[in-house]
Scaffold this motif. Structure first.
Motif, PDB file in Angstrom:
ATOM      1  N   ASP A  90       0.825  -1.213   0.000  1.00  0.00           N
ATOM      2  CA  ASP A  90       0.000   0.000   0.000  1.00  0.00           C
ATOM      3  C   ASP A  90       0.856   1.260   0.000  1.00  0.00           C
ATOM      4  O   ASP A  90       0.396   2.336  -0.370  1.00  0.00           O
ATOM      5  CB  ASP A  90      -0.893   0.056   1.254  1.00  0.00           C
ATOM      6  CG  ASP A  90      -1.841  -1.125   1.333  1.00  0.00           C
ATOM      7  OD1 ASP A  90      -2.121  -1.724   0.276  1.00  0.00           O
ATOM      8  OD2 ASP A  90      -2.293  -1.453   2.443  1.00  0.00           O
ATOM      9  N   LEU A 120       3.339   3.484  -1.442  1.00  0.00           N
ATOM     10  CA  LEU A 120       3.934   3.702  -2.761  1.00  0.00           C
ATOM     11  C   LEU A 120       5.185   4.558  -2.624  1.00  0.00           C
ATOM     12  O   LEU A 120       5.272   5.411  -1.743  1.00  0.00           O
ATOM     13  CB  LEU A 120       2.918   4.399  -3.666  1.00  0.00           C
ATOM     14  CG  LEU A 120       1.601   3.644  -3.823  1.00  0.00           C
ATOM     15  CD1 LEU A 120       0.567   4.497  -4.530  1.00  0.00           C
ATOM     16  CD2 LEU A 120       1.811   2.333  -4.570  1.00  0.00           C
ATOM     17  N   GLN A 139       8.662   5.885  -1.582  1.00  0.00           N
ATOM     18  CA  GLN A 139       9.262   5.789  -0.247  1.00  0.00           C
ATOM     19  C   GLN A 139      10.223   4.608  -0.110  1.00  0.00           C
ATOM     20  O   GLN A 139      10.213   3.905   0.902  1.00  0.00           O
ATOM     21  CB  GLN A 139       8.174   5.656   0.836  1.00  0.00           C
ATOM     22  CG  GLN A 139       7.228   6.836   0.936  1.00  0.00           C
ATOM     23  CD  GLN A 139       7.860   8.025   1.623  1.00  0.00           C
ATOM     24  OE1 GLN A 139       9.083   8.160   1.626  1.00  0.00           O
ATOM     25  NE2 GLN A 139       7.062   8.899   2.178  1.00  0.00           N
ATOM     26  N   PRO A 175       3.005  15.957   8.532  1.00  0.00           N
ATOM     27  CA  PRO A 175       1.763  15.198   8.424  1.00  0.00           C
ATOM     28  C   PRO A 175       1.564  14.709   6.990  1.00  0.00           C
ATOM     29  O   PRO A 175       1.874  15.437   6.048  1.00  0.00           O
ATOM     30  CB  PRO A 175       0.683  16.218   8.789  1.00  0.00           C
ATOM     31  CG  PRO A 175       1.386  17.272   9.582  1.00  0.00           C
ATOM     32  CD  PRO A 175       2.792  17.311   9.082  1.00  0.00           C
ATOM     33  N   GLY A 176       1.130  13.478   6.840  1.00  0.00           N
ATOM     34  CA  GLY A 176       0.874  12.936   5.514  1.00  0.00           C
ATOM     35  C   GLY A 176       2.080  12.264   4.883  1.00  0.00           C
ATOM     36  O   GLY A 176       1.987  11.760   3.764  1.00  0.00           O
ATOM     37  N   ALA A 177       3.199  12.217   5.607  1.00  0.00           N
ATOM     38  CA  ALA A 177       4.405  11.600   5.041  1.00  0.00           C
ATOM     39  C   ALA A 177       4.295  10.080   4.991  1.00  0.00           C
ATOM     40  O   ALA A 177       5.089   9.422   4.323  1.00  0.00           O
ATOM     41  CB  ALA A 177       5.630  12.021   5.850  1.00  0.00           C
ATOM     42  N   GLY A 178       3.359   9.517   5.719  1.00  0.00           N
ATOM     43  CA  GLY A 178       3.185   8.063   5.703  1.00  0.00           C
ATOM     44  C   GLY A 178       3.752   7.385   6.936  1.00  0.00           C
ATOM     45  O   GLY A 178       3.966   6.163   6.936  1.00  0.00           O
ATOM     46  N   LYS A 179       3.975   8.137   8.001  1.00  0.00           N
ATOM     47  CA  LYS A 179       4.566   7.562   9.210  1.00  0.00           C
ATOM     48  C   LYS A 179       3.638   6.526   9.838  1.00  0.00           C
ATOM     49  O   LYS A 179       4.051   5.410  10.174  1.00  0.00           O
ATOM     50  CB  LYS A 179       4.865   8.682  10.245  1.00  0.00           C
ATOM     51  CG  LYS A 179       5.744   9.789   9.718  1.00  0.00           C
ATOM     52  CD  LYS A 179       6.041  10.840  10.778  1.00  0.00           C
ATOM     53  CE  LYS A 179       4.830  11.636  11.246  1.00  0.00           C
ATOM     54  NZ  LYS A 179       4.263  12.517  10.190  1.00  0.00           N
ATOM     55  N   THR A 180       2.383   6.908   9.984  1.00  0.00           N
ATOM     56  CA  THR A 180       1.420   5.995  10.598  1.00  0.00           C
ATOM     57  C   THR A 180       1.230   4.749   9.735  1.00  0.00           C
ATOM     58  O   THR A 180       1.218   3.614  10.232  1.00  0.00           O
ATOM     59  CB  THR A 180       0.063   6.709  10.800  1.00  0.00           C
ATOM     60  OG1 THR A 180       0.281   7.866  11.615  1.00  0.00           O
ATOM     61  CG2 THR A 180      -0.947   5.799  11.460  1.00  0.00           C
ATOM     62  N   MET A 181       1.135   4.989   8.441  1.00  0.00           N
ATOM     63  CA  MET A 181       0.989   3.884   7.492  1.00  0.00           C
ATOM     64  C   MET A 181       2.102   2.844   7.663  1.00  0.00           C
ATOM     65  O   MET A 181       1.849   1.639   7.707  1.00  0.00           O
ATOM     66  CB  MET A 181       1.117   4.482   6.094  1.00  0.00           C
ATOM     67  CG  MET A 181      -0.025   4.222   5.188  1.00  0.00           C
ATOM     68  SD  MET A 181       0.396   4.859   3.546  1.00  0.00           S
ATOM     69  CE  MET A 181      -0.499   3.660   2.594  1.00  0.00           C
ATOM     70  N   LEU A 187       3.240   8.546  -6.087  1.00  0.00           N
ATOM     71  CA  LEU A 187       1.875   8.156  -5.742  1.00  0.00           C
ATOM     72  C   LEU A 187       1.079   7.705  -6.962  1.00  0.00           C
ATOM     73  O   LEU A 187       0.112   6.973  -6.834  1.00  0.00           O
ATOM     74  CB  LEU A 187       1.145   9.316  -5.039  1.00  0.00           C
ATOM     75  CG  LEU A 187       1.693   9.653  -3.647  1.00  0.00           C
ATOM     76  CD1 LEU A 187       0.975  10.860  -3.068  1.00  0.00           C
ATOM     77  CD2 LEU A 187       1.546   8.464  -2.707  1.00  0.00           C
TER      78      LEU A 187
HETATM   79  N1  ADP Z   1       3.729   6.534   0.212  1.00  0.00           N
HETATM   80  C1  ADP Z   1       2.399   6.541   0.226  1.00  0.00           C
HETATM   81  N2  ADP Z   1       1.711   5.690  -0.558  1.00  0.00           N
HETATM   82  C2  ADP Z   1       0.363   5.678  -0.550  1.00  0.00           C
HETATM   83  N3  ADP Z   1      -0.399   6.497   0.197  1.00  0.00           N
HETATM   84  C3  ADP Z   1       0.218   7.370   1.010  1.00  0.00           C
HETATM   85  C4  ADP Z   1       1.641   7.432   1.066  1.00  0.00           C
HETATM   86  N4  ADP Z   1       1.989   8.391   1.943  1.00  0.00           N
HETATM   87  C5  ADP Z   1       0.835   8.892   2.417  1.00  0.00           C
HETATM   88  N5  ADP Z   1      -0.233   8.295   1.866  1.00  0.00           N
HETATM   89  C6  ADP Z   1      -1.649   8.609   2.124  1.00  0.00           C
HETATM   90  O1  ADP Z   1      -1.675   9.640   3.070  1.00  0.00           O
HETATM   91  C7  ADP Z   1      -2.397   9.268   4.225  1.00  0.00           C
HETATM   92  C8  ADP Z   1      -1.704   9.818   5.460  1.00  0.00           C
HETATM   93  O2  ADP Z   1      -0.574   9.053   5.751  1.00  0.00           O
HETATM   94  P1  ADP Z   1      -0.137   8.828   7.243  1.00  0.00           P
HETATM   95  O3  ADP Z   1       0.579   7.550   7.333  1.00  0.00           O
HETATM   96  O4  ADP Z   1      -1.281   9.003   8.167  1.00  0.00           O
HETATM   97  O5  ADP Z   1       0.875  10.052   7.427  1.00  0.00           O
HETATM   98  P2  ADP Z   1       1.498  10.586   8.756  1.00  0.00           P
HETATM   99  O6  ADP Z   1       1.269   9.590   9.826  1.00  0.00           O
HETATM  100  O7  ADP Z   1       2.946  10.780   8.447  1.00  0.00           O
HETATM  101  O8  ADP Z   1       0.816  11.893   9.020  1.00  0.00           O
HETATM  102  C9  ADP Z   1      -2.446   7.774   4.194  1.00  0.00           C
HETATM  103  O9  ADP Z   1      -3.606   7.286   4.791  1.00  0.00           O
HETATM  104  C10 ADP Z   1      -2.412   7.456   2.725  1.00  0.00           C
HETATM  105  O10 ADP Z   1      -3.701   7.476   2.201  1.00  0.00           O
END
Ligand code: ADP
Ligand code: MG
Ligand code: ZN
Length: 521
Positions: free
Chosen positions: A206, A208, A210, A233-239, A411
């Motif tokens: 999932d 992409l 990175q 925020p949105g970097a994908g850390k939680t993911m 992405l």
């Molecule tokens: N490398 C990635 N590939 C696919 N989707 C991503 C990616 N990075 C971020 N996203 C999208 O952005 C959303 C936020 O990511 P998240 O892991 O919550 O970021 P963070 O925890 O760093 O704020 C994810 O739910 C996903 O939908």
């Protein structure tokens, strides 16, 4: 005077201790006394037992006499409702409603409802393990807990759903039991590892692009390294954090039992298939209290998120936002793999050996590394923000990585291109096998656990391999401990590559995983 004895189990932390339950009926004013350090919830057992007896058509008080129930050893703190069944059977035996010797070779665990129903309780697995260690071969548990009790090999488990059923059983009358005698031996054959759960629900594919961050999470999984991800925020850390447990090898039988015992005490076991076979994942919110993280509670001591993450992953998102006391409380489990809570006279231990994943924004506003967007934070505010992740905590984190959001092109890329969890987990498993064979005869199972001095002494590397890390030390970019951490990671990278030991390339790569040394150490 008539006296009868049964046995129950007191669970302290995640360890069970056998408790003798003695019921004595003597002439006198009808009364019911419970002695032997019961807490308030256990004292209410008298009311539950009395009501359950009456509603199961038993005479009460038993033949109008003075009833004393003694729980021993008295020094052991006893709490909760799981003593009801043992108390009820002891009373019935003292009263000759059931044969007096009936409780001799059995341990009884379970709560009674006022209507005579037997209700499930927490901590059944540790209780049955204690019975097994005490040489007892047969337990009676609530029907709803029979599967859990059945995890203990060689134990005869009888699940009961009512007091009437227990009485009939004790009298040797035929009883229909819905959940009869699951024996641990059957489950043991399965090896305790169920790989059917969690099939690609959160797959690494999932994520992409990175490439670097994916490689880093693979290294973290392989070596068991604690990890700090810094990024907007949105970097994908939680993911990424959520996909780490899927990369870890399944729990072996012993670990599965340990983890299941913690979740049994916490009341968080799934019903149906109670054995936890996958590394757990816990992600407490940053507003969580110290008790929620390390365990606590006013009457019952419950394991906290750090223990529920035992042998799995503890993810602390927005780590600098956690209360300083919470971050401080993590030092003990990180050092010793367990949590020790002192409460009244008792000291309670919970296992808490977890892989720590910390995520943080680069600054309080989160925008510091996003090009084209302005960070509004003062330099002081930034320093204070990271200062909260104290040295002693960060000292144990081998991998620290700054992350940028995936680019738009990344992405847009074809999802089928990214490696799946299954592919990466197979490499992780192979690396773990290399590691464990090298570490045979040591107390360590993964590279992250090996202390720096032991690593330098037992697995020395040629000077030219270490040179790059030493240079960073001379330049003041790495501390001596930082060098140790870089080498530990280099070993893991070599294990993943199937190499006998790291070379300069692995050290260089490990140095790259230390990108935030200056801002966050
Ligand atoms: N490398 C990635 N590939 C696919 N989707 C991503 C990616 N990075 C971020 N996203 C999208 O952005 C959303 C936020 O990511 P998240 O892991 O919550 O970021 P963070 O925890 O760093 O704020 C994810 O739910 C996903 O939908
Ligand atoms: Mg997040
Ligand atoms: Zn900022």
């Amino acid at each position: 005077m008539t006296l009868a004895t049964t046995r129950a189990v007191a669970v302290v932390g995640v360890r069970g201790h056998i408790v003798e339950v003695e019921a004595d009926l003597s002439p006198g004013v009808p009364s019911f006394v419970l002695v032997g350090l019961p807490d308030a919830s256990l004292n209410e057992s008298r009311d539950r037992v009395r009501a359950a007896m009456v509603n199961s058509h038993q005479e009460w008080p038993p033949t109008k006499r003075r009833l004393t129930v003694n729980l021993s050893p008295a020094s052991l703190p006893k709490r909760g409702s799981s003593f009801d069944l043992a108390i009820a059977l002891a009373v019935l035996a003292a009263d000759h409603v059931v044969p007096p010797g009936v409780g001799a070779d059995v341990v009884l665990i379970g709560e009674l409802g006022l209507d005579g129903r037997v209700r499930p309780v927490r901590g059944v697995l540790p209780a049955v393990l204690a019975a097994s260690e005490a040489g007892i071969a047969s337990v009676v548990v609530p029907a709803a807990n029979a599967d859990e009790a059945g995890l203990v090999p060689g134990m005869r488990v009888t699940g009961v759903s009512s007091l009437a059923q227990l009485i009939a059983l004790a009298r040797g009358e035929p009883v229909h039991l819905e959940l009869e005698a699951a024996t641990g031996a059957d489950l043991d054959d399965a090896g305790g590892v169920d790989e059917t759960d969690d099939p690609g629900r959160l797959d690494l594919s999932d994520v992409l692009g990175q490439a670097d961050a994916r490689a880093m999470i693979e290294v973290a999984a392989a070596g068991g390294h604690h990890l700090l991800m810094v990024g907007p925020p949105g970097a994908g850390k939680t993911m990424l954090a959520e996909r780490l447990p899927g990369l870890l090898p399944p729990l072996d039988r012993e670990a599965a039992i340990d983890v299941t015992a913690v979740h049994s005490v916490a009341g968080t076991l799934p019903s149906g298939s109670p054995l936890v076979t996958r590394p757990p994942f816990q992600a407490p919110h940053h507003t969580a209290s110290v008790a929620a993280i390390v365990g606590g509670g006013s009457s019952h001591l419950r394991p906290g998120a750090a223990s529920l993450a035992h042998r799995g992953v503890l993810f602390m998102d927005e780590a600098p936002e956690f209360a300083p006391a919470v971050l401080d409380a993590l030092r003990q489990p990180l050092e010793s793999g367990e949590i020790c809570v002192s409460r009244l006279a008792a000291q309670v231990r919970f296992p808490a050996q977890f892989q720590l994943v910390l995520a943080a924004n680069p600054c309080p506003c989160g925008m510091a590394v996003v090009r084209g967007r302005d960070c509004t934070c003062s330099p002081m505010a930034k320093l204070r923000y990271f200062g909260r992740l104290s040295g002693p905590l960060l000292d144990r984190v081998d991998l620290r990585r700054e992350m940028r959001p995936a680019t738009r092109r990344e992405l847009r890329a074809d999802r089928g291109m990214a490696e799946t969890t299954a592919v990466v987990a197979a490499r992780v498993l192979a690396a773990r096998e290399r590691m464990t064979s090298r570490l045979t005869g040591t107390p360590w199972r993964a590279n992250a656990e090996v202390p720096g001095h032991a690593m330098r002494r037992d697995w020395p590397l040629p000077w030219d391999v270490v040179a790059a890390a030493e240079r960073e030390l001379d330049r003041g970019n790495l501390t001596a401990r930082g060098v140790d951490r870089v080498l530990r990671v280099a070993w893991t990278i070599a294990d993943l590559a199937g190499r006998d030991q790291p070379g300069s390339d692995e050290v260089a790569m490990a140095l790259r995983y230390r990108g935030v040394e200056r801002s966050a150490a």
